[in-house]
Design a protein around this motif. Sequence first.
Motif, PDB file in Angstrom:
ATOM      1  N   GLU A  92       0.832  -1.198   0.000  1.00 23.37           N
ATOM      2  CA  GLU A  92       0.000   0.000   0.000  1.00 23.37           C
ATOM      3  C   GLU A  92       0.872   1.256   0.000  1.00 23.37           C
ATOM      4  O   GLU A  92       0.600   2.211  -0.741  1.00 23.37           O
ATOM      5  CB  GLU A  92      -0.913  -0.004   1.226  1.00 23.37           C
ATOM      6  CG  GLU A  92      -1.887   1.153   1.277  1.00 23.37           C
ATOM      7  CD  GLU A  92      -2.794   1.101   2.491  1.00 23.37           C
ATOM      8  OE1 GLU A  92      -3.036   2.170   3.090  1.00 23.37           O
ATOM      9  OE2 GLU A  92      -3.245  -0.004   2.840  1.00 23.37           O
ATOM     10  N   LEU A  93       1.907   1.264   0.820  1.00 16.29           N
ATOM     11  CA  LEU A  93       2.811   2.416   0.862  1.00 16.29           C
ATOM     12  C   LEU A  93       3.527   2.600  -0.477  1.00 16.29           C
ATOM     13  O   LEU A  93       3.716   3.734  -0.924  1.00 16.29           O
ATOM     14  CB  LEU A  93       3.831   2.251   1.994  1.00 16.29           C
ATOM     15  CG  LEU A  93       3.274   2.394   3.405  1.00 16.29           C
ATOM     16  CD1 LEU A  93       4.283   1.892   4.436  1.00 16.29           C
ATOM     17  CD2 LEU A  93       2.891   3.833   3.684  1.00 16.29           C
ATOM     18  N   LEU A  94       3.905   1.503  -1.101  1.00 14.10           N
ATOM     19  CA  LEU A  94       4.551   1.593  -2.420  1.00 14.10           C
ATOM     20  C   LEU A  94       3.572   2.153  -3.458  1.00 14.10           C
ATOM     21  O   LEU A  94       3.986   2.892  -4.355  1.00 14.10           O
ATOM     22  CB  LEU A  94       5.061   0.226  -2.867  1.00 14.10           C
ATOM     23  CG  LEU A  94       6.377  -0.223  -2.256  1.00 14.10           C
ATOM     24  CD1 LEU A  94       6.648  -1.688  -2.559  1.00 14.10           C
ATOM     25  CD2 LEU A  94       7.523   0.647  -2.742  1.00 14.10           C
ATOM     26  N   GLY A  95       2.309   1.818  -3.335  1.00 15.72           N
ATOM     27  CA  GLY A  95       1.297   2.316  -4.268  1.00 15.72           C
ATOM     28  C   GLY A  95       0.992   3.791  -4.102  1.00 15.72           C
ATOM     29  O   GLY A  95       0.385   4.409  -4.976  1.00 15.72           O
ATOM     30  N   GLN A  96       1.402   4.369  -2.995  1.00 14.68           N
ATOM     31  CA  GLN A  96       1.156   5.794  -2.741  1.00 14.68           C
ATOM     32  C   GLN A  96       2.282   6.673  -3.266  1.00 14.68           C
ATOM     33  O   GLN A  96       2.389   7.821  -2.884  1.00 14.68           O
ATOM     34  CB  GLN A  96       0.990   6.031  -1.239  1.00 14.68           C
ATOM     35  CG  GLN A  96      -0.225   5.365  -0.653  1.00 14.68           C
ATOM     36  CD  GLN A  96      -0.268   5.470   0.859  1.00 14.68           C
ATOM     37  OE1 GLN A  96       0.616   6.001   1.510  1.00 14.68           O
ATOM     38  NE2 GLN A  96      -1.348   4.940   1.447  1.00 14.68           N
ATOM     39  N   ALA A  97       3.117   6.133  -4.130  1.00 16.67           N
ATOM     40  CA  ALA A  97       4.231   6.864  -4.733  1.00 16.67           C
ATOM     41  C   ALA A  97       5.072   7.582  -3.677  1.00 16.67           C
ATOM     42  O   ALA A  97       5.107   8.811  -3.611  1.00 16.67           O
ATOM     43  CB  ALA A  97       3.724   7.849  -5.785  1.00 16.67           C
ATOM     44  N   PRO A  98       5.754   6.810  -2.831  1.00 13.92           N
ATOM     45  CA  PRO A  98       6.582   7.434  -1.804  1.00 13.92           C
ATOM     46  C   PRO A  98       7.789   8.152  -2.405  1.00 13.92           C
ATOM     47  O   PRO A  98       8.112   7.953  -3.576  1.00 13.92           O
ATOM     48  CB  PRO A  98       7.045   6.239  -0.956  1.00 13.92           C
ATOM     49  CG  PRO A  98       7.031   5.087  -1.899  1.00 13.92           C
ATOM     50  CD  PRO A  98       5.890   5.354  -2.853  1.00 13.92           C
ATOM     51  N   ASP A  99       8.414   8.954  -1.585  1.00 11.78           N
ATOM     52  CA  ASP A  99       9.608   9.637  -2.071  1.00 11.78           C
ATOM     53  C   ASP A  99      10.677   8.581  -2.389  1.00 11.78           C
ATOM     54  O   ASP A  99      10.674   7.487  -1.833  1.00 11.78           O
ATOM     55  CB  ASP A  99      10.106  10.648  -1.033  1.00 11.78           C
ATOM     56  CG  ASP A  99      10.558   9.977   0.247  1.00 11.78           C
ATOM     57  OD1 ASP A  99      11.744   9.605   0.333  1.00 11.78           O
ATOM     58  OD2 ASP A  99       9.707   9.818   1.160  1.00 11.78           O
ATOM     59  N   PRO A 100      11.598   8.894  -3.307  1.00 11.22           N
ATOM     60  CA  PRO A 100      12.599   7.922  -3.743  1.00 11.22           C
ATOM     61  C   PRO A 100      13.451   7.363  -2.587  1.00 11.22           C
ATOM     62  O   PRO A 100      13.882   6.216  -2.636  1.00 11.22           O
ATOM     63  CB  PRO A 100      13.471   8.707  -4.728  1.00 11.22           C
ATOM     64  CG  PRO A 100      12.619   9.836  -5.186  1.00 11.22           C
ATOM     65  CD  PRO A 100      11.682  10.145  -4.058  1.00 11.22           C
ATOM     66  N   GLU A 101      13.643   8.148  -1.558  1.00 11.91           N
ATOM     67  CA  GLU A 101      14.446   7.703  -0.423  1.00 11.91           C
ATOM     68  C   GLU A 101      13.740   6.587   0.362  1.00 11.91           C
ATOM     69  O   GLU A 101      14.373   5.738   0.953  1.00 11.91           O
ATOM     70  CB  GLU A 101      14.744   8.890   0.508  1.00 11.91           C
ATOM     71  CG  GLU A 101      15.853   8.616   1.493  1.00 11.91           C
ATOM     72  CD  GLU A 101      16.230   9.859   2.266  1.00 11.91           C
ATOM     73  OE1 GLU A 101      16.063   9.839   3.492  1.00 11.91           O
ATOM     74  OE2 GLU A 101      16.670  10.841   1.639  1.00 11.91           O
ATOM     75  N   THR A 102      12.433   6.591   0.350  1.00 11.85           N
ATOM     76  CA  THR A 102      11.647   5.572   1.044  1.00 11.85           C
ATOM     77  C   THR A 102      11.249   4.439   0.112  1.00 11.85           C
ATOM     78  O   THR A 102      11.107   3.296   0.549  1.00 11.85           O
ATOM     79  CB  THR A 102      10.369   6.203   1.645  1.00 11.85           C
ATOM     80  OG1 THR A 102      10.745   7.323   2.450  1.00 11.85           O
ATOM     81  CG2 THR A 102       9.617   5.215   2.500  1.00 11.85           C
TER      82      THR A 102
END
Length: 188
Positions: A92-102
């Motif tokens: 789910e977090l990956l699907g929320q387009a996290p910042d590149p560092e995360t």
Amino acid sequence: MKALVRSLLLLLLLLALLAASPVAARSLGFPAAWKIDGLIEQTCRLTPFYDLCLSSLKSDPTSSAADIRGLARIMAGSVLASASHTLDQIQELLGQAPDPETEKPLAYCAELYIPVVKYTLPQALDALNKGQLGFAVYGLSDAGTEAEECEKNFSGQGGGSPVTQGNKLVRNLVDVALAIVKILQKGF
């Protein structure tokens, strides 16, 4: 120490006999709930996280009729459920387009959790069902190691990972499940 182990063995044997014979339990004056809760509580006392063990086992309605092998299966199932939930959070977090560092450490965590959820833990559960305790220990241990590795991957980011609680729960459930499997390995 040997006296304590013998006492625990005798207590577990008595609990097993009482669980097998409700008539014997009643004739000795034990309430029906005590014989069930007694086995769960005595087993959980032999684990590193008593409260987690107790709440996990008592939340499963099949625990009331389970022997120690059944309790081990229930705990291994709890590990699988927790690892699946943590993987869902990661995805789910990956699907929320996290910042590149995360994003990179989250993707790495997904790579760690996917085989654990799809293969390793189901195989560990199957091994428990077949009495292959060594393989069950290996699979459960691997799940704990992967949860730790996921968390370590965020170590340079200060506050830990966005799934710290999930990783910690998986690790702690693994420790409880392993403790119960080790009871089985000792011949209970």
